[in-house]
Design a protein around this motif. Sequence first.
Motif, PDB file in Angstrom:
ATOM      1  N   THR A   1       0.831  -1.209   0.000  1.00 43.48           N
ATOM      2  CA  THR A   1       0.000   0.000   0.000  1.00 43.48           C
ATOM      3  C   THR A   1       0.862   1.254   0.000  1.00 43.48           C
ATOM      4  N   THR A   2       1.926   1.245   0.795  1.00 45.10           N
ATOM      5  CA  THR A   2       2.820   2.408   0.855  1.00 45.10           C
ATOM      6  C   THR A   2       3.505   2.621  -0.489  1.00 45.10           C
ATOM      7  N   TRP A   3       3.999   1.555  -1.084  1.00 43.90           N
ATOM      8  CA  TRP A   3       4.653   1.659  -2.405  1.00 43.90           C
ATOM      9  C   TRP A   3       3.686   2.212  -3.442  1.00 43.90           C
ATOM     10  N   ARG A   4       2.466   1.665  -3.446  1.00 43.41           N
ATOM     11  CA  ARG A   4       1.482   2.104  -4.441  1.00 43.41           C
ATOM     12  C   ARG A   4       1.136   3.571  -4.244  1.00 43.41           C
ATOM     13  N   GLY A   5       1.028   3.996  -2.991  1.00 45.10           N
ATOM     14  CA  GLY A   5       0.703   5.395  -2.724  1.00 45.10           C
ATOM     15  C   GLY A   5       1.795   6.347  -3.167  1.00 45.10           C
ATOM     16  N   LEU A   6       3.033   5.907  -3.115  1.00 45.14           N
ATOM     17  CA  LEU A   6       4.162   6.767  -3.484  1.00 45.14           C
ATOM     18  C   LEU A   6       4.472   6.744  -4.974  1.00 45.14           C
ATOM     19  N   THR A   7       4.241   5.597  -5.625  1.00 50.05           N
ATOM     20  CA  THR A   7       4.643   5.443  -7.026  1.00 50.05           C
ATOM     21  C   THR A   7       3.480   5.420  -7.995  1.00 50.05           C
ATOM     22  N   GLY A   8       2.272   5.166  -7.478  1.00 54.87           N
ATOM     23  CA  GLY A   8       1.110   5.077  -8.352  1.00 54.87           C
ATOM     24  C   GLY A   8       0.990   3.760  -9.092  1.00 54.87           C
ATOM     25  N   ARG A   9       1.771   2.758  -8.710  1.00 52.85           N
ATOM     26  CA  ARG A   9       1.695   1.460  -9.386  1.00 52.85           C
ATOM     27  C   ARG A   9       1.956   0.349  -8.374  1.00 52.85           C
ATOM     28  N   ASP A  10       1.627  -0.864  -8.776  1.00 53.08           N
ATOM     29  CA  ASP A  10       1.870  -2.016  -7.919  1.00 53.08           C
ATOM     30  C   ASP A  10       3.354  -2.368  -7.898  1.00 53.08           C
ATOM     31  N   VAL A  11       3.760  -3.045  -6.848  1.00 57.32           N
ATOM     32  CA  VAL A  11       5.143  -3.505  -6.744  1.00 57.32           C
ATOM     33  C   VAL A  11       5.399  -4.498  -7.879  1.00 57.32           C
ATOM     34  N   PRO A  12       6.440  -4.295  -8.674  1.00 52.32           N
ATOM     35  CA  PRO A  12       6.697  -5.217  -9.786  1.00 52.32           C
ATOM     36  C   PRO A  12       7.328  -6.517  -9.314  1.00 52.32           C
ATOM     37  N   GLY A  13       7.088  -7.575 -10.087  1.00 47.11           N
ATOM     38  CA  GLY A  13       7.760  -8.830  -9.808  1.00 47.11           C
ATOM     39  C   GLY A  13       6.929  -9.784  -8.973  1.00 47.11           C
ATOM     40  N   ASP A  14       7.545 -10.876  -8.572  1.00 43.48           N
ATOM     41  CA  ASP A  14       6.888 -12.006  -7.918  1.00 43.48           C
ATOM     42  C   ASP A  14       7.622 -12.305  -6.618  1.00 43.48           C
ATOM     43  N   LEU A  15       6.894 -12.250  -5.510  1.00 47.63           N
ATOM     44  CA  LEU A  15       7.515 -12.495  -4.206  1.00 47.63           C
ATOM     45  C   LEU A  15       8.028 -13.931  -4.098  1.00 47.63           C
ATOM     46  N   ALA A  16       7.359 -14.870  -4.740  1.00 52.15           N
ATOM     47  CA  ALA A  16       7.848 -16.253  -4.725  1.00 52.15           C
ATOM     48  C   ALA A  16       9.212 -16.346  -5.390  1.00 52.15           C
ATOM     49  N   ASP A  17       9.417 -15.617  -6.481  1.00 56.42           N
ATOM     50  CA  ASP A  17      10.734 -15.587  -7.127  1.00 56.42           C
ATOM     51  C   ASP A  17      11.794 -15.070  -6.165  1.00 56.42           C
ATOM     52  N   ALA A  18      11.470 -13.987  -5.457  1.00 58.66           N
ATOM     53  CA  ALA A  18      12.438 -13.404  -4.530  1.00 58.66           C
ATOM     54  C   ALA A  18      12.819 -14.405  -3.440  1.00 58.66           C
ATOM     55  N   CYS A  19      11.822 -15.110  -2.900  1.00 57.21           N
ATOM     56  CA  CYS A  19      12.111 -16.090  -1.845  1.00 57.21           C
ATOM     57  C   CYS A  19      12.930 -17.262  -2.391  1.00 57.21           C
ATOM     58  N   ALA A  20      12.583 -17.730  -3.591  1.00 56.16           N
ATOM     59  CA  ALA A  20      13.359 -18.824  -4.184  1.00 56.16           C
ATOM     60  C   ALA A  20      14.785 -18.387  -4.462  1.00 56.16           C
ATOM     61  N   GLY A  21      14.969 -17.127  -4.832  1.00 59.65           N
ATOM     62  CA  GLY A  21      16.318 -16.626  -5.051  1.00 59.65           C
ATOM     63  C   GLY A  21      17.161 -16.682  -3.795  1.00 59.65           C
ATOM     64  N   TRP A  22      16.560 -16.312  -2.657  1.00 64.34           N
ATOM     65  CA  TRP A  22      17.301 -16.402  -1.393  1.00 64.34           C
ATOM     66  C   TRP A  22      17.571 -17.855  -1.022  1.00 64.34           C
ATOM     67  N   LEU A  23      16.616 -18.744  -1.299  1.00 64.03           N
ATOM     68  CA  LEU A  23      16.785 -20.158  -0.954  1.00 64.03           C
ATOM     69  C   LEU A  23      18.031 -20.757  -1.592  1.00 64.03           C
ATOM     70  N   ILE A  24      18.257 -20.477  -2.858  1.00 63.62           N
ATOM     71  CA  ILE A  24      19.323 -21.188  -3.581  1.00 63.62           C
ATOM     72  C   ILE A  24      20.706 -20.556  -3.397  1.00 63.62           C
ATOM     73  N   GLN A  25      20.798 -19.523  -2.568  1.00 67.30           N
ATOM     74  CA  GLN A  25      22.102 -18.908  -2.305  1.00 67.30           C
ATOM     75  C   GLN A  25      22.712 -19.502  -1.034  1.00 67.30           C
ATOM     76  N   GLY A  26      23.679 -20.376  -1.214  1.00 65.45           N
ATOM     77  CA  GLY A  26      24.339 -20.953  -0.048  1.00 65.45           C
ATOM     78  C   GLY A  26      25.031 -19.917   0.814  1.00 65.45           C
ATOM     79  N   ASP A  27      25.509 -18.834   0.194  1.00 65.48           N
ATOM     80  CA  ASP A  27      26.182 -17.793   0.968  1.00 65.48           C
ATOM     81  C   ASP A  27      25.241 -17.086   1.932  1.00 65.48           C
ATOM     82  N   ALA A  28      23.931 -17.224   1.726  1.00 59.51           N
ATOM     83  CA  ALA A  28      22.979 -16.626   2.657  1.00 59.51           C
ATOM     84  C   ALA A  28      22.807 -17.465   3.916  1.00 59.51           C
TER      85      ALA A  28
END
Length: 352
Positions: free
Chosen positions: A243-270
């Motif tokens: 809601t805060t992002w949309r109010g400031l930018t006028g658009r929805d947050v781009p991308g897919d949260l599942a992608d972001a989580c999967a990206g963190w999963l496969i990083q052993g350095d994390a």
Amino acid sequence: MPNRLPFDEALRSTVGTPESSRLLDSSPRSRVWRVRLADRSLVVVKQITDVGDAAADADTRFAREIAGLRLAGRATGPAVAPAVLATDAPARVMVLDHLDDLGRTDDWMPGYAEALARLHALTGPADAGALPAWSGPTAADAESFLALARAFDVPVPPEAPDELAALLDRLDPTPHHALLHGDPCPGNDLRTGDGVRFVDFERAALGNGLLELAYFRIGFPTCWCAMSVPAAPLAEVEGIYRTTWRGLTGRDVPGDLADACAGWLIQGDALVERAHRGTADQFARLPAEDFSWGYVSARERLVHRLGVVADMTRDHDRLHAVGRLSSTLAERLAARWPALRPLPAYDTRPWS
């Protein structure tokens, strides 16, 4: 003396004369002082160190933090970071305004989520090059993750390698220009009378804000204080962020949260603290040894992340095989080591 306050005449002429100072706790990568000036005002002095493991990139970290703080200084209304009052670049010293931290509160996440969205919304395409692009998982990370599954005799679905390759393409930071903190961990957020402000921008970058919104689900992957967040507060903070992002930018947050989580999963350095990242294949270590960071072990972090990705991808067309693999691997690890603990609850902040 290594802990002597680095305050030269140029800084004195800009911000005033130090009257007293106190060295504060900080990582080995920096030294931080609270300084009282002759006019009785308080400032914070931070010096990026160049000793030991911190030597190689000290100048880069200083430049990155200053750039991130100055971009964060664009915020209108309540600030989201301390202001930069003066710098001594050759000595890698910055003087920042002092923040009165109100300390611990159990209901800390809503203000954190709002401030994170406000931070992310401060930059756009015109800022390309002002900071490095976010550095995410690589093909080597994906292969290491698949090798981990094979090490535990977990069958890899035939579609999984292609799904991971496509995931890496979708995580390309090039189209995204949100101002990422780089390490938005509890402890790097200070609760002030005007809201949350973030400190320690040494890893600031430009990329997709979902990569840091994902911290709530995936267990704060760059932080020693890993934790889990139940469904109700999770929905609240993600709603506040969007809601805060949309109010400031006028658009929805781009991308897919599942992608972001999967990206963190496969990083052993994390799974390890910053000083150990890039030094070994951390996934390859896990079958033979567990290793702790903070009060949580690497296997415990991994089981949590596997469960998150499995839950998020049950009906996900582009990550369905990765989700099935994650679910099976989580079950295998839990059966192999039944003493593994769930991550601590989100309202446990012993560092505050």
